[in-house]
Scaffold this motif. Structure first.
Motif, PDB file in Angstrom:
ATOM      1  N   LEU A 114       0.821  -1.201   0.000  1.00 28.43           N
ATOM      2  CA  LEU A 114       0.000   0.000   0.000  1.00 28.43           C
ATOM      3  C   LEU A 114       0.860   1.257   0.000  1.00 28.43           C
ATOM      4  CD1 LEU A 114      -2.862   1.207   0.214  1.00 28.43           C
ATOM      5  CD2 LEU A 114      -2.568   1.164   2.691  1.00 28.43           C
ATOM      6  N   LEU A 115       1.915   1.275   0.789  1.00 28.44           N
ATOM      7  CA  LEU A 115       2.789   2.440   0.842  1.00 28.44           C
ATOM      8  C   LEU A 115       3.564   2.624  -0.459  1.00 28.44           C
ATOM      9  CD1 LEU A 115       4.099   2.289   4.496  1.00 28.44           C
ATOM     10  CD2 LEU A 115       2.438   3.849   3.523  1.00 28.44           C
ATOM     11  N   ILE A 116       3.928   1.548  -1.136  1.00 26.99           N
ATOM     12  CA  ILE A 116       4.587   1.675  -2.433  1.00 26.99           C
ATOM     13  C   ILE A 116       3.628   2.270  -3.454  1.00 26.99           C
ATOM     14  CG2 ILE A 116       5.519   0.328  -4.366  1.00 26.99           C
ATOM     15  CD1 ILE A 116       6.834  -1.482  -2.285  1.00 26.99           C
ATOM     16  N   LEU A 117       2.375   1.859  -3.442  1.00 26.36           N
ATOM     17  CA  LEU A 117       1.390   2.445  -4.346  1.00 26.36           C
ATOM     18  C   LEU A 117       1.183   3.929  -4.055  1.00 26.36           C
ATOM     19  CD1 LEU A 117      -1.287  -0.396  -4.479  1.00 26.36           C
ATOM     20  CD2 LEU A 117       0.290   0.296  -6.272  1.00 26.36           C
ATOM     21  N   ILE A 118       1.099   4.295  -2.788  1.00 30.53           N
ATOM     22  CA  ILE A 118       0.938   5.696  -2.423  1.00 30.53           C
ATOM     23  C   ILE A 118       2.162   6.500  -2.836  1.00 30.53           C
ATOM     24  CG2 ILE A 118       0.769   7.274  -0.457  1.00 30.53           C
ATOM     25  CD1 ILE A 118      -1.025   5.152   0.877  1.00 30.53           C
ATOM     26  N   ASP A 119       3.363   5.935  -2.658  1.00 32.36           N
ATOM     27  CA  ASP A 119       4.588   6.611  -3.090  1.00 32.36           C
ATOM     28  C   ASP A 119       4.592   6.859  -4.592  1.00 32.36           C
ATOM     29  OD1 ASP A 119       5.822   7.065  -0.704  1.00 32.36           O
ATOM     30  OD2 ASP A 119       7.104   5.285  -0.787  1.00 32.36           O
ATOM     31  N   ALA A 120       4.139   5.882  -5.363  1.00 31.77           N
ATOM     32  CA  ALA A 120       4.107   6.049  -6.812  1.00 31.77           C
ATOM     33  C   ALA A 120       3.161   7.181  -7.217  1.00 31.77           C
ATOM     34  CB  ALA A 120       3.679   4.739  -7.479  1.00 31.77           C
ATOM     35  N   ILE A 121       2.027   7.279  -6.550  1.00 24.98           N
ATOM     36  CA  ILE A 121       1.075   8.353  -6.840  1.00 24.98           C
ATOM     37  C   ILE A 121       1.661   9.705  -6.457  1.00 24.98           C
ATOM     38  CG2 ILE A 121      -1.182   9.297  -6.209  1.00 24.98           C
ATOM     39  CD1 ILE A 121      -2.089   6.342  -5.881  1.00 24.98           C
ATOM     40  N   VAL A 122       2.302   9.771  -5.303  1.00 24.06           N
ATOM     41  CA  VAL A 122       2.911  11.026  -4.849  1.00 24.06           C
ATOM     42  C   VAL A 122       4.010  11.480  -5.798  1.00 24.06           C
ATOM     43  CG1 VAL A 122       4.333  12.013  -3.011  1.00 24.06           C
ATOM     44  CG2 VAL A 122       2.286  10.742  -2.435  1.00 24.06           C
ATOM     45  N   VAL A 123       4.840  10.545  -6.254  1.00 24.01           N
ATOM     46  CA  VAL A 123       5.911  10.896  -7.183  1.00 24.01           C
ATOM     47  C   VAL A 123       5.332  11.417  -8.496  1.00 24.01           C
ATOM     48  CG1 VAL A 123       7.747   9.910  -8.612  1.00 24.01           C
ATOM     49  CG2 VAL A 123       7.648   9.401  -6.205  1.00 24.01           C
ATOM     50  N   ALA A 124       4.298  10.771  -8.998  1.00 24.73           N
ATOM     51  CA  ALA A 124       3.698  11.216 -10.256  1.00 24.73           C
ATOM     52  C   ALA A 124       3.130  12.631 -10.125  1.00 24.73           C
ATOM     53  CB  ALA A 124       2.600  10.244 -10.683  1.00 24.73           C
ATOM     54  N   VAL A 125       2.448  12.906  -9.034  1.00 31.19           N
ATOM     55  CA  VAL A 125       1.862  14.239  -8.837  1.00 31.19           C
ATOM     56  C   VAL A 125       2.950  15.292  -8.646  1.00 31.19           C
ATOM     57  CG1 VAL A 125       0.460  15.620  -7.256  1.00 31.19           C
ATOM     58  CG2 VAL A 125      -0.334  13.376  -7.966  1.00 31.19           C
ATOM     59  N   LEU A 126       3.947  15.004  -7.825  1.00 27.70           N
ATOM     60  CA  LEU A 126       4.995  15.983  -7.573  1.00 27.70           C
ATOM     61  C   LEU A 126       5.865  16.233  -8.797  1.00 27.70           C
ATOM     62  CD1 LEU A 126       6.036  15.191  -3.918  1.00 27.70           C
ATOM     63  CD2 LEU A 126       4.647  17.059  -4.764  1.00 27.70           C
ATOM     64  N   LEU A 127       6.124  15.212  -9.598  1.00 31.39           N
ATOM     65  CA  LEU A 127       6.861  15.447 -10.827  1.00 31.39           C
ATOM     66  C   LEU A 127       6.035  16.268 -11.813  1.00 31.39           C
ATOM     67  CD1 LEU A 127       8.780  12.108 -11.438  1.00 31.39           C
ATOM     68  CD2 LEU A 127       9.707  14.330 -10.805  1.00 31.39           C
ATOM     69  N   GLY A 128       4.731  16.072 -11.816  1.00 34.44           N
ATOM     70  CA  GLY A 128       3.862  16.914 -12.637  1.00 34.44           C
ATOM     71  C   GLY A 128       3.898  18.367 -12.187  1.00 34.44           C
ATOM     72  N   VAL A 129       3.905  18.577 -10.889  1.00 38.66           N
ATOM     73  CA  VAL A 129       4.013  19.939 -10.356  1.00 38.66           C
ATOM     74  C   VAL A 129       5.376  20.542 -10.699  1.00 38.66           C
ATOM     75  CG1 VAL A 129       4.133  21.261  -8.208  1.00 38.66           C
ATOM     76  CG2 VAL A 129       2.334  19.578  -8.527  1.00 38.66           C
ATOM     77  N   ALA A 130       6.429  19.729 -10.633  1.00 35.61           N
ATOM     78  CA  ALA A 130       7.759  20.223 -10.975  1.00 35.61           C
ATOM     79  C   ALA A 130       7.851  20.608 -12.448  1.00 35.61           C
ATOM     80  CB  ALA A 130       8.812  19.170 -10.642  1.00 35.61           C
ATOM     81  N   VAL A 131       7.261  19.813 -13.320  1.00 37.16           N
ATOM     82  CA  VAL A 131       7.259  20.143 -14.748  1.00 37.16           C
ATOM     83  C   VAL A 131       6.476  21.425 -14.994  1.00 37.16           C
ATOM     84  CG1 VAL A 131       6.406  19.378 -17.009  1.00 37.16           C
ATOM     85  CG2 VAL A 131       7.654  17.800 -15.547  1.00 37.16           C
ATOM     86  N   ALA A 132       5.338  21.572 -14.340  1.00 40.41           N
ATOM     87  CA  ALA A 132       4.546  22.796 -14.503  1.00 40.41           C
ATOM     88  C   ALA A 132       5.290  24.011 -13.966  1.00 40.41           C
ATOM     89  CB  ALA A 132       3.203  22.641 -13.793  1.00 40.41           C
TER      90      ALA A 132
END
Length: 94
Positions: free
Chosen positions: A58-76
């Protein structure tokens, strides 16, 4: 075997925290956060290998979601402001 796992968990946690403290770049800070969280996951598995599997998945899945969102914010942020420097982004105001 558990001493090696505890050592690896501590090493990942220390490297992650050092990267968070020393990093000025958004991506390097995100990598530090992920290293620290993986250190915590290794510690979970080292303490109770059979009982912590569900929590770790569960924590690995949550980490993957967090990384995807934060990398999207970084790109923006990079597209908008042209930098990933945390100090430069911190000085921006509305």
């Amino acid at each position: 075997m558990t001493a090696i796992a505890y050592g690896a968990a501590l090493a990942l946690l220390v490297i992650g925290l050092a990267s968070i403290v020393a990093g000025r770049n958004v991506v390097k800070t995100l990598i530090g956060v992920e290293l620290a969280s993986k250190g915590v996951l290794v510690n979970f598995v080292a303490t109770d290998p059979t009982g912590s599997q569900g929590i770790v998945v569960l924590l690995i899945l949550i980490d993957a979601i967090v990384v995807a969102v934060l990398l999207g914010v970084a790109v923006a942020a990079y597209r908008q402001y042209g930098t990933l420097d945390l100090e430069a982004l911190g000085r921006l105001t509305w």
